[in-house]
Design a protein around this motif. Structure first.
Motif, PDB file in Angstrom:
ATOM      1  N   ASP A  89      -6.023   2.369 -10.732  1.00 29.11           N
ATOM      2  CA  ASP A  89      -6.526   3.231  -9.377  1.00 29.11           C
ATOM      3  C   ASP A  89      -5.507   4.233  -9.557  1.00 29.11           C
ATOM      4  OD1 ASP A  89      -6.633   0.901  -7.933  1.00 29.11           O
ATOM      5  OD2 ASP A  89      -4.975   0.409  -7.797  1.00 29.11           O
ATOM      6  N   ALA A  90      -4.729   4.695 -10.614  1.00 30.36           N
ATOM      7  CA  ALA A  90      -4.051   6.064 -10.539  1.00 30.36           C
ATOM      8  C   ALA A  90      -5.043   6.966 -11.211  1.00 30.36           C
ATOM      9  CB  ALA A  90      -2.798   5.491 -11.289  1.00 30.36           C
ATOM     10  N   GLN A 132      -0.227   9.144  -4.621  1.00 30.91           N
ATOM     11  CA  GLN A 132      -0.493   8.165  -4.329  1.00 30.91           C
ATOM     12  C   GLN A 132      -1.016   7.982  -5.468  1.00 30.91           C
ATOM     13  OE1 GLN A 132      -4.226   8.193  -2.259  1.00 30.91           O
ATOM     14  NE2 GLN A 132      -3.331   9.336  -0.192  1.00 30.91           N
ATOM     15  N   TRP A 160       2.229   6.794  -7.051  1.00 31.56           N
ATOM     16  CA  TRP A 160       3.123   5.185  -6.856  1.00 31.56           C
ATOM     17  C   TRP A 160       2.118   4.454  -7.072  1.00 31.56           C
ATOM     18  CZ3 TRP A 160      -0.036   1.442  -4.006  1.00 31.56           C
ATOM     19  CH2 TRP A 160       1.463   0.858  -3.507  1.00 31.56           C
ATOM     20  N   HIS A 161       1.193   4.588  -7.396  1.00 30.67           N
ATOM     21  CA  HIS A 161       0.409   3.656  -8.218  1.00 30.67           C
ATOM     22  C   HIS A 161       0.620   3.819  -9.710  1.00 30.67           C
ATOM     23  CE1 HIS A 161      -3.402   2.048  -5.368  1.00 30.67           C
ATOM     24  NE2 HIS A 161      -3.575   3.613  -5.627  1.00 30.67           N
ATOM     25  N   ARG A 163       3.904   1.281  -9.820  1.00 30.02           N
ATOM     26  CA  ARG A 163       3.876   0.107  -9.555  1.00 30.02           C
ATOM     27  C   ARG A 163       2.841  -0.438 -10.813  1.00 30.02           C
ATOM     28  NH1 ARG A 163       3.364  -3.008  -5.020  1.00 30.02           N
ATOM     29  NH2 ARG A 163       1.282  -3.142  -5.350  1.00 30.02           N
ATOM     30  N   THR A 181       0.678  -1.268  -0.146  1.00 33.11           N
ATOM     31  CA  THR A 181      -0.115   0.109  -0.358  1.00 33.11           C
ATOM     32  C   THR A 181       0.817   1.241   0.104  1.00 33.11           C
ATOM     33  OG1 THR A 181      -0.502   0.116   2.274  1.00 33.11           O
ATOM     34  CG2 THR A 181      -2.007  -1.531   1.269  1.00 33.11           C
ATOM     35  N   PRO A 182       0.751   2.089  -0.576  1.00 33.48           N
ATOM     36  CA  PRO A 182       1.510   3.304  -0.305  1.00 33.48           C
ATOM     37  C   PRO A 182       1.252   3.814   0.572  1.00 33.48           C
ATOM     38  CG  PRO A 182      -0.895   3.926  -1.140  1.00 33.48           C
ATOM     39  CD  PRO A 182      -0.900   3.063  -1.425  1.00 33.48           C
ATOM     40  N   GLU A 204      -0.378  -0.177 -11.939  1.00 32.69           N
ATOM     41  CA  GLU A 204      -1.769   0.099 -11.358  1.00 32.69           C
ATOM     42  C   GLU A 204      -2.238   1.189 -11.950  1.00 32.69           C
ATOM     43  OE1 GLU A 204      -1.256   0.041  -6.295  1.00 32.69           O
ATOM     44  OE2 GLU A 204      -0.547  -2.383  -7.416  1.00 32.69           O
ATOM     45  N   TRP A 205      -2.832   1.092 -13.004  1.00 32.88           N
ATOM     46  CA  TRP A 205      -3.273   1.949 -14.461  1.00 32.88           C
ATOM     47  C   TRP A 205      -4.815   2.437 -13.350  1.00 32.88           C
ATOM     48  CZ3 TRP A 205      -7.221   3.339 -17.765  1.00 32.88           C
ATOM     49  CH2 TRP A 205      -6.796   4.595 -18.145  1.00 32.88           C
TER      50      TRP A 205
END
Length: 97
Positions: free
Chosen positions: A36-37, A24, A27-28, A31, A14-15, A33-34
């Motif tokens: 979420d970003a 945040q 951060w996604h 990683r 988790t961030p 985590e497209w």
């Protein structure tokens, strides 16, 4: 937080809790985590830095037409370096604030 600390945090699940919403999202993105970003970027549509983030995210998925739209919305030129370099540039702008 330094850039090195931020980068090292990408190995966590988790961030870090003290990150701004923009960091945040970055951060996604860092990683891959497209979704979420992208959700965070959409929540802040119309704010220049988030619109720049939105452009970066669409570059990340190879949607250059959509990225171009978001660069214009952000008032930013199309980034000429790699997606990773742009990600780092945007992260560093936030860590110096």
């Amino acid at each position: 937080m330094t850039y090195a600390e931020f980068s090292a945090s990408l190995t966590q699940h988790t961030p870090p809790s003290n990150l701004s919403p923009l960091l945040q999202a970055l951060w996604h993105a860092g990683r891959n985590e497209w979704a979420d970003a992208h959700e965070i970027a959409q929540d802040h549509e119309g704010e220049a830095l988030y619109d720049w983030l939105h452009a970066l995210l669409h570059r990340q998925e190879n949607d250059t037409t959509n990225a171009g739209y978001w660069y214009r919305r952000a008032g930013q030129p199309v980034f000429q370096g790699s997606v990773r370099h742009e990600w780092e540039t945007l992260v560093r702008t936030q860590l110096t604030i």
